[in-house]
Design a protein around this motif. Structure first.
Motif, short mmCIF file in Angstrom:
data_model
loop_
_atom_site.label_atom_id
_atom_site.label_comp_id
_atom_site.label_asym_id
_atom_site.label_seq_id
_atom_site.Cartn_x
_atom_site.Cartn_y
_atom_site.Cartn_z
N LEU A 185 39.89 36.33 61.59
CA LEU A 185 39.01 37.42 61.20
C LEU A 185 38.29 37.05 59.92
O LEU A 185 38.92 36.68 58.93
CB LEU A 185 39.80 38.71 60.97
CG LEU A 185 40.38 39.43 62.18
CD1 LEU A 185 41.61 38.71 62.71
CD2 LEU A 185 40.75 40.87 61.83
N ALA A 186 36.98 37.16 59.95
CA ALA A 186 36.17 36.83 58.77
C ALA A 186 35.29 38.01 58.43
O ALA A 186 34.67 38.62 59.30
CB ALA A 186 35.32 35.59 59.04
N THR A 206 31.90 34.23 53.08
CA THR A 206 32.96 34.96 53.77
C THR A 206 33.97 35.36 52.72
O THR A 206 34.71 34.52 52.20
CB THR A 206 33.64 34.09 54.86
OG1 THR A 206 34.11 32.88 54.27
CG2 THR A 206 32.71 33.79 56.00
N ASP A 207 33.97 36.63 52.38
CA ASP A 207 34.86 37.10 51.34
C ASP A 207 36.21 37.54 51.88
O ASP A 207 37.11 37.85 51.11
CB ASP A 207 34.21 38.26 50.58
CG ASP A 207 33.04 37.76 49.75
OD1 ASP A 207 33.17 36.73 49.08
OD2 ASP A 207 31.97 38.40 49.80
N THR A 208 36.34 37.63 53.21
CA THR A 208 37.61 38.00 53.83
C THR A 208 37.94 36.99 54.91
O THR A 208 37.13 36.77 55.83
CB THR A 208 37.53 39.41 54.46
OG1 THR A 208 37.13 40.35 53.47
CG2 THR A 208 38.87 39.82 55.05
N ILE A 209 39.10 36.37 54.83
CA ILE A 209 39.55 35.41 55.85
C ILE A 209 41.01 35.75 56.16
O ILE A 209 41.88 35.61 55.30
CB ILE A 209 39.42 33.95 55.38
CG1 ILE A 209 37.99 33.65 54.94
CG2 ILE A 209 39.85 33.00 56.48
CD1 ILE A 209 37.83 32.28 54.29
N MET A 210 41.26 36.21 57.39
CA MET A 210 42.61 36.58 57.81
C MET A 210 42.98 35.83 59.08
O MET A 210 42.16 35.71 60.01
CB MET A 210 42.73 38.08 58.06
CG MET A 210 42.48 38.96 56.86
SD MET A 210 42.74 40.71 57.28
CE MET A 210 42.14 41.50 55.78
N PRO A 226 43.18 33.16 50.88
CA PRO A 226 42.22 33.34 49.78
C PRO A 226 40.93 32.57 50.04
O PRO A 226 40.96 31.40 50.44
CB PRO A 226 42.97 32.81 48.56
CG PRO A 226 44.42 32.97 48.92
CD PRO A 226 44.50 32.71 50.38
N ARG A 227 39.81 33.21 49.80
CA ARG A 227 38.51 32.58 50.10
C ARG A 227 38.28 31.34 49.24
O ARG A 227 37.55 30.44 49.63
CB ARG A 227 37.39 33.57 49.87
CG ARG A 227 37.30 33.99 48.42
CD ARG A 227 36.04 34.73 48.08
NE ARG A 227 35.71 34.48 46.68
CZ ARG A 227 34.47 34.49 46.23
NH1 ARG A 227 33.47 34.72 47.03
NH2 ARG A 227 34.25 34.22 44.95
#
Length: 461
Positions: A185-186, A206-210, A226-227
């Protein structure tokens, strides 16, 4: 009185029609062959059996009768129960049994016997009630069929419409499969409003990487990467993880995550953070918690310590703020997971699930800002939501991989986040094969608390 006189009817009385003398002496036929059928000599003979007549010898006395003889000049009368049934003059008439009266005993042919007619239907109503019952059953069957079609057609139509709203993008690397199912998930942000300061990386961010992984057996895991994680970007060399997206889009980001974790990505899902506002508004707000006051100029977040119900604009600021967070990117990743969990929980509310208007608004808002890898449809996104809830439950895994430093400066790329080289590989292996202990992992690689605490905290106001 002789025999002939005794057989003659009293004056003024008429003999029954079927026994009217027809060219026979004495006024009564002597045998059945001499009888004239009812309706004339050409009418069919009724099947009423005739009683044989026996001529008595002259001088024989008639046995006494219980009925007194009729007075001269008046017709002889009989008791009502002894009256013979009337015989119709119709050529098609047949002898019918007398109708049962209220005093008649129940039996064959009576109201309660076989072949009898129920008085409840009334004259001429024998076939009316069965026809009404049949019509009523047909109406009920038609209504049930229509409801069944609607129950099936609405979800199918909604599914097809939702699937058409998913924008697809080439993202998967084609690496060999690994066990289980893995989602990346980005969250993308254009930074046009200056909410997050530039770090020198060109292009999109991309400030969110899960990483969300469902193993073949074991706990489901949701790990925030962490980005600024320092990693080796294929074809580019050492850099921050989000730089891969800026250089090569989703495909290079997926390849970089796979190289960092050793886990092959099966589905890539990208959400524009600008669409988060509409998504939160579509579920009428969510409950979010933060245990300290915030007054952040860059994200425009103003927060009083505690839990609050917020709408889209404030929810977006909640997940973008990092400079006022003592844990920086780690704290922001925790708030991003909290928001996704809150939206998922609210969307699964029965009031939303049974409301067609809410369903349309939610899908329209949620999928309007979503891009997914080729082959990833609405069903896969539904499974992703279920996996997210499982990871946030008591038997799931949430948190971050073990971190060595939050301000690692190797030179040339600025401040980065360095994972623990001695522990991070084992951490990802445990997630892959489902052997990692359930819980919430902090930057030290330790289980701090059960992951369900995110939802429990959001329930408290």
């Amino acid at each position: 009185m002789n025999d002939e006189t005794r057989r003659m009817p009293a004056a003024g009385s008429q003999p029954p029609p079927s026994f009217t003398p027809q060219n026979t002496p004495g006024g009564r036929p002597r045998s059945t062959q001499d009888a004239v059928p009812v309706g004339g000599e050409h009418a069919p003979v009724s099947h009423v059996p005739s009683r044989p007549t026996t001529r008595r010898p002259s001088g024989e006395q008639r046995p006494p009768s219980s009925v007194p003889p009729a007075r001269s000049g008046a017709p002889a009368s009989r008791p009502p129960s002894a009256r013979p049934a009337r015989v119709s003059s119709s050529p098609h008439a047949a002898v019918r049994p007398a109708r049962a009266t209220a005093a008649s005993p129940a039996g064959p042919g009576g109201p309660a016997g076989p072949g009898g007619r129920s008085d409840a239907t009334g004259p001429g109503g024998e076939g009316r009630k069965p026809r009404l019952r049949l019509r009523k059953r047909r109406i009920i069957a038609a209504v049930l069929t229509l409801l069944l079609v609607l129950v099936i057609a609405w979800p199918v139509g909604l599914l097809m419409w939702a699937n058409s709203k998913v924008e697809h993008v080439a993202a998967l690397s084609g690496a060999p499969d690994t066990p289980g199912t893995t989602y990346l998930l980005a969250g993308s942000d254009s930074r046009e409003d200056g909410a997050i300061a530039s770090d020198g990386t060109e292009g999109a961010r991309t400030d969110t990487i899960m990483l969300l992984h469902v193993p073949e057996s074991g706990p489901t895991a949701l790990v925030s990467l962490p980005r600024d994680t320092y990693t080796d970007v294929p074809g580019r060399g050492p850099a921050k993880l989000n730089a891969a997206y800026a250089w090569g889009g989703p495909e290079l980001l997926v390849a970089s995550v796979e190289k960092l974790t050793g886990i092959t990505v099966d589905h890539y899902v990208e959400v524009g953070l600008g669409g988060v506002k509409d998504l939160v508004n579509a579920v009428d707000g969510v409950d979010l918690c933060l245990d300290y006051d915030v007054d952040d100029e860059k994200s425009n977040l103003k927060w009083k310590a505690g839990c609050h119900t917020v709408k889209g604009k404030k929810a977006l600021a909640f997940i973008r703020m990092r400079y006022s967070d003592p844990k920086g990117d780690i704290g922001r990743a925790e708030r991003q997971r909290q928001l996704v969990s809150a939206v998922t929980k609210k969307a699964a509310n029965p009031g939303t699930l049974v409301n067609p208007g809410k369903q349309v608004d939610l899908i329209d808002s949620g999928l309007g800002a979503v891009r997914a890898s080729d082959g990833t449809g609405i069903v896969n996104l539904g499974r992703l939501a279920l996996a997210f809830r499982a990871a946030s439950g008591e038997d799931g895994i949430t948190g971050t991989p073990p971190i060595e430093s939050l301000d690692y400066r190797p030179g040339g790329v600025g401040s980065t986040v360095l994972l623990k080289p001695s522990e991070a590989p084992a951490f990802f292996t445990g997630i892959l094969d489902g052997t990692l202990e359930p819980g919430r992992y902090d930057a030290d690689g330790l289980v701090k608390e059960k992951p369900a605490s995110d939802e429990k905290k959001s329930d408290k106001k």
